[in-house]
Design an enzyme around this catalytic site. Structure first.
Site: not given
Ligand code: IPM
Ligand code: MG
Length: 374
Positions: A228, A252
């Site tokens: 965070d 992500d």
């Molecule tokens: C990424 C994308 C993917 C993920 C999705 C499209 C599955 O957001 O490559 O960051 O969550 O990893």
């Molecule tokens: Mg992503």
């Protein structure tokens, strides 16, 4: 002459526009350096392919990718292309490749090039890499919805972290750190562990393994931030970071955030890297709102192709691939610094009056730069 077979999966939307530019630039670099050749095996896939055929990709597509020397990916997902279970068609391809080829390290560099305005102003020294674990955490396929009498009543996603998974991603991050020149702020080699160990047991486990692995790399500084807090430190003091290692879901989120610092999603490349296979893709998605208009920024895809050459160089001990990668890096950096040829997303701030170029014109300009080095 070494020949590498590259499986090319442009996918949907702007994936189909940026991947050809990456291929154009790869060919220019291979031609300029010599010593190796690239053979492309195009594999159709994604949401639109699903609408046309009822399948997300051909039956032999995974095998084609497994047998290739590397995979170059675009983006998948298209509005209205939805599987019977409600999932967006095509997403599973990405996850099947990451899991099926054991591509455990999702490497996402964030570097601000000269001539590019950050979307969050004021920070001009950004050059760090988010190393995102790619094969476990909330992405492990341990999930489901409890349906009672036709009513979806509860949902569960299990977060699993394993010792093997943590050790190898953290080790990857430290090794990567040794190959870099340190954080822009102070030149120190530093690996930052991002977790939520003030609450989650999984994160305490991750941090403990971080310390065990870090002990093997005494020349690298250790650093710890809760996820965070990281969302503000990354924006306030990006120059402090060199390599950031974290679990799948946090990585992500943080990698999209980091793209703000480097001019936006169109600039962000990535490599999904395992011990035997690797796949390279821009971080952005299919962008249906701008797809088909030849305006998407191809640089994220072109820099992903550059990462592919670096990986081929390392895996095969082939210095011609690493020279070709350097040419691409220089070509991109020069085109950006000149400030003339750029897609609309980069025509901001100081560059607001630049006439926007098309996707293909950016690819042409970078390829031409590379060819002029011959
Ligand atoms: C990424 C994308 C993917 C993920 C999705 C499209 C599955 O957001 O490559 O960051 O969550 O990893
Ligand atoms: Mg992503």
């Amino acid at each position: 002459m070494r020949r590498y077979r590259i499986a090319v999966l442009p996918g949907d939307g702007v994936g189909r526009e940026v991947v050809p530019e990456a291929v154009k630039v790869l060919d220019a670099a291979a031609g300029a350096i010599g010593g190796f050749e690239l053979e492309y095996i195009e594999v159709p896939c994604g949401g639109v392919y699903y609408l046309e055929t009822g399948k997300e990709w051909p039956d032999d597509a995974f095998d084609t990718c497994r047998k290739a020397d590397a995979v170059l990916f675009g983006a998948v997902g298209w509005p209205k292309a939805v599987l019977p279970d409600g999932q967006l068609a095509g997403i599973r391809i990405l996850l099947d490749l990451r899991f099926g080829l054991d591509l455990y390290a999702n490497v996402r560099p964030a570097r601000l090039y000269e001539g590019v305005e950050p979307l969050a102003p004021g920070k001009d020294k950004v050059d760090f890499v988010v190393v995102r674990e790619n094969t476990e955490d909330l992405y492990a396929p341990i999930r489901g919805i409890l349906d009672r009498g036709g009513v979806e009543d509860a949902a569960v996603d299990v977060r699993i972290l394993t010792r093997k998974g943590c050790e190898r991603i953290i080790d990857y991050a430290f090794k990567l750190c040794l190959s870099r020149s340190g954080a822009p702020a102070d030149g120190k080699r530093r690996v930052t562990c991002v977790d939520k160990s003030n609450v989650l047991d999984g994160c305490r486990f991750f941090r403990k393994i971080f310390d065990e692995v870090a002990a093997k790399y005494p020349s690298v500084e250790r650093d710890y931030v809760y996820v965070d807090a990281m969302t503000q430190w990354m924006i306030r003091s990006p120059e402090h970071y060199d390599v950031v290692v974290t679990t799948n879901m946090f990585g992500d989120i943080l990698s999209d955030l980091s793209s703000v610092l480097i001019g936006g999603m169109g600039m962000a490349p990535s490599g999904n890297i395992g011990d035997r296979h690797a796949m390279f893709e821009p971080v952005h998605g299919t962008a249906p709102d701008i797809a088909g208009k030849n305006v998407a920024n191809p640089i994220g895809s072109i820099l992903s192709a550059k990462m592919m050459l670096e990986w081929l160089a390392q895996r095969n001990g082939d210095s011609s691939c690493s020279k070709a990668a350097q040419l691409i890096e220089q070509g991109v950096a020069e085109i950006l610094a000149e400030g003339k040829v750029r897609t609309p997303d980069l025509c901001k701030g100081k560059y607001a009056n630049v006439k926007p170029s098309r996707t293909s014109e950016v690819g042409d300009a970078i390829a031409k730069k590379i060819e002029s080095r011959k």
